[in-house]
Design a protein around this motif. Structure first.
Motif, short mmCIF file in Angstrom:
data_model
loop_
_atom_site.label_atom_id
_atom_site.label_comp_id
_atom_site.label_asym_id
_atom_site.label_seq_id
_atom_site.Cartn_x
_atom_site.Cartn_y
_atom_site.Cartn_z
N GLY A 310 35.86 27.02 52.67
CA GLY A 310 35.52 28.38 53.08
C GLY A 310 35.84 29.40 52.02
N MET A 311 36.33 30.56 52.45
CA MET A 311 36.63 31.66 51.53
C MET A 311 37.95 32.29 51.93
N ARG A 312 38.81 32.51 50.95
CA ARG A 312 40.14 33.05 51.23
C ARG A 312 40.06 34.56 51.46
N VAL A 313 40.24 34.95 52.72
CA VAL A 313 40.15 36.37 53.07
C VAL A 313 41.23 37.17 52.36
N LYS A 314 42.44 36.60 52.23
CA LYS A 314 43.53 37.34 51.58
C LYS A 314 43.22 37.63 50.12
N ILE A 315 42.47 36.75 49.46
CA ILE A 315 42.07 37.05 48.08
C ILE A 315 41.11 38.23 48.05
N ILE A 316 40.14 38.26 48.98
CA ILE A 316 39.22 39.39 49.06
C ILE A 316 39.99 40.68 49.30
N GLU A 317 40.97 40.63 50.20
CA GLU A 317 41.78 41.82 50.47
C GLU A 317 42.60 42.21 49.24
N GLY A 318 43.17 41.22 48.56
CA GLY A 318 43.93 41.50 47.35
C GLY A 318 43.08 42.14 46.27
N MET A 319 41.85 41.66 46.12
CA MET A 319 40.93 42.27 45.15
C MET A 319 40.59 43.70 45.55
N ALA A 320 40.42 43.93 46.85
CA ALA A 320 40.14 45.29 47.32
C ALA A 320 41.30 46.23 47.03
N MET A 321 42.52 45.68 46.98
CA MET A 321 43.70 46.48 46.68
C MET A 321 44.01 46.53 45.18
N GLN A 322 43.04 46.12 44.36
CA GLN A 322 43.16 46.14 42.89
C GLN A 322 44.32 45.29 42.38
N LYS A 323 44.55 44.17 43.07
CA LYS A 323 45.61 43.27 42.60
C LYS A 323 45.07 42.34 41.53
N CYS A 324 45.92 42.03 40.57
CA CYS A 324 45.60 40.95 39.64
C CYS A 324 45.97 39.66 40.37
N ILE A 325 44.98 38.81 40.59
CA ILE A 325 45.19 37.58 41.36
C ILE A 325 45.19 36.39 40.42
N ILE A 326 46.23 35.57 40.55
CA ILE A 326 46.30 34.31 39.81
C ILE A 326 46.17 33.21 40.85
N ALA A 327 45.08 32.46 40.79
CA ALA A 327 44.76 31.51 41.85
C ALA A 327 44.24 30.21 41.26
N THR A 328 44.36 29.16 42.05
CA THR A 328 43.76 27.89 41.66
C THR A 328 42.25 27.97 41.82
N THR A 329 41.56 27.05 41.17
CA THR A 329 40.10 26.96 41.32
C THR A 329 39.74 26.78 42.79
N MET A 330 40.52 25.97 43.49
CA MET A 330 40.28 25.73 44.91
C MET A 330 40.39 27.02 45.71
N ALA A 331 41.38 27.83 45.43
CA ALA A 331 41.59 29.07 46.18
C ALA A 331 40.45 30.06 45.96
N ALA A 332 39.93 30.10 44.74
CA ALA A 332 38.88 31.07 44.40
C ALA A 332 37.48 30.56 44.71
N GLU A 333 37.39 29.34 45.21
CA GLU A 333 36.09 28.73 45.48
C GLU A 333 35.27 29.59 46.43
N GLY A 334 34.01 29.82 46.06
CA GLY A 334 33.11 30.59 46.91
C GLY A 334 33.09 32.07 46.64
N ILE A 335 34.07 32.58 45.90
CA ILE A 335 34.11 34.01 45.57
C ILE A 335 33.39 34.23 44.25
N ASN A 336 32.50 35.19 44.22
CA ASN A 336 31.68 35.43 43.03
C ASN A 336 32.48 36.24 42.01
N CYS A 337 33.49 35.58 41.44
CA CYS A 337 34.36 36.25 40.48
C CYS A 337 34.25 35.58 39.11
N GLU A 338 34.71 36.28 38.09
CA GLU A 338 34.62 35.79 36.71
C GLU A 338 36.02 35.62 36.13
N PRO A 339 36.45 34.38 35.92
CA PRO A 339 37.79 34.14 35.39
C PRO A 339 38.04 34.90 34.09
#
Length: 399
Positions: A310-339
């Protein structure tokens, strides 16, 4: 348009992944003029006192719920082995709940009936027998995949064998149900590909997690640095497993980087074992009152997920709060982000170490990634644009 939504837990308050997704779906559809009725299984694990719900969205919908004991029972799990049912799913079915749903369907006509997740699909036969509505299934996860990956990482052989058994049962059930709907929604493009491989022949679209950006006010003056944080429900096994790995394999080296560095861990149902890690640099909290304010006060989000779907909702929320997120490939799976641009990806202890070191020694770096992250989620995860697209698909199903 009259829409009935079925959920396997009450989405009030919207304080974790599944409730947030369902709540924002309802909120978006209401703004477009849809009439919403909600039927929720009120399971024992996440039981909500309905009388304590005070929410403007709740006041605008028709609401029905039924209390079910969904806790894992050792005897229930044992005897289920000799049936042909998935124990993961069957725990959410109750004959009295089905009769309540049947009464709702007899008293009201609906245009669309949306099943939010696999655990309400056992009520599909009841719906088909009592309604001519178009039926939509939203896959919040590929459920069998979650359990398959957990089994692959389990070292205790008897438990691994049982997890493999559960995942096989889930896969059979999940695959059999897909083509019984008029429309399927996947929560990410990787999940869409997996659903296609499972033999889905019905209409299939992707609807990612949608959030209301009015809730996510960033105030960098409140952000302390250098701080790391992890936020997630600790009764969800992938969260627990990933955090244990991070604390055992990675944190001891990170802790030596700076005497001022602090790592905050928070989430509901915090397991006792995590409090044993508590130290001057590592602060273990239980469920926080305001998750958004908690994120606002910290700088760098750590998401060391090793299994899941699925998709990690907390990562989406963290991105909305302008957090720098350090995540595994598995955690970021499905999110249209650019490492390297709007997120940092780390899959090994060494990669986590280097990423955290980079953020600590280059404060402008984590701030830049956070700003880019906010732009990314504003582009892909805005509540009303997603609701409008969903509403348009409903209209195509009906006409």
């Amino acid at each position: 348009m009259k829409v009935l939504i079925l959920t396997y837990r009450v989405p009030f308050p919207p304080n974790s992944g599944y409730p947030i997704v369902v709540y924002n779906t309802i909120k978006g559809l209401l703004k477009l003029g849809a009439e919403i009725t909600l039927f929720s299984i009120n399971g024992s694990k996440n039981r909500v006192d309905i009388d304590d719900i005070y929410d403007p969205v709740f006041e605008q919908i028709g609401f029905h719920s039924y209390n079910i004991d969904t806790e894992v029972n050792i005897w229930g799990a044992f005897f289920n082995i000799f049936s042909n049912q998935s124990y993961n799913v069957s725990r959410f079915y109750d004959d009295d709940a089905a009769r309540l749903l049947e009464n709702i369907l007899r008293e009201h006509e609906f245009d669309i009936i949306q099943f939010e997740g696999l655990y309400v699909v056992p009520y599909l036969d009841t719906v088909k027998e009592n309604s001519k509505a178009k039926l939509v299934y939203r896959a919040h996860n590929i459920e069998y995949d979650v359990w398959e990956r957990l089994a692959a990482r389990e070292q205790f052989r008897p438990r691994r064998k049982y997890l493999e058994f559960l995942s096989r049962r889930l896969k059979v059930y999940e695959t059999e149900q897909l083509n019984r709907f008029h429309q399927v929604f996947a929560i990410s493009h990787p999940d869409r590909q997996q659903i296609l491989l499972m033999g889905c022949q019905t209409r299939l679209d992707v609807f990612p997690v949608a959030i209301d950006f009015d809730k996510y006010h960033v105030d960098l003056k409140k952000t302390s640095f250098p701080t790391l944080f992890h936020l997630g429900a600790m009764d969800w096994r992938p969260n627990k497993e990933g955090l244990e790995w991070f604390l055992d394999e990675i944190w001891p080296d990170i802790e030596t980087l700076s005497g001022e560095l602090r790592f905050y861990i928070a989430g509901k149902n915090m397991q006792k074992q995590f409090f044993e890690y508590d130290s001057e640099n590592l602060i273990v909290e239980s469920e926080v009152f305001d998750a958004i304010e908690f994120m606002n006060s910290k700088a760098i989000m750590i998401v060391p997920l090793l299994s899941g779907s699925g998709m990690r909702v907390k990562i989406i929320e963290g991105m909305a709060m302008q957090k720098c997120i350090i995540a595994t490939t598995m955690a970021a799976e499905g999110i249209n982000c650019e490492p390297g641009k709007d997120i940092l990806i780390a899959d090994t202890p060494d990669e986590f170490y280097r990423s955290i070191l980079q953020c600590i020694t280059q404060p402008n770096r984590w701030r830049e990634i956070g700003k880019n992250a906010r732009k990314t989620v504003e582009r892909d995860h805005e509540i009303y644009s997603n609701a409008k697209r969903m509403f348009e698909i409903y209209e195509k199903l009906l006409y």
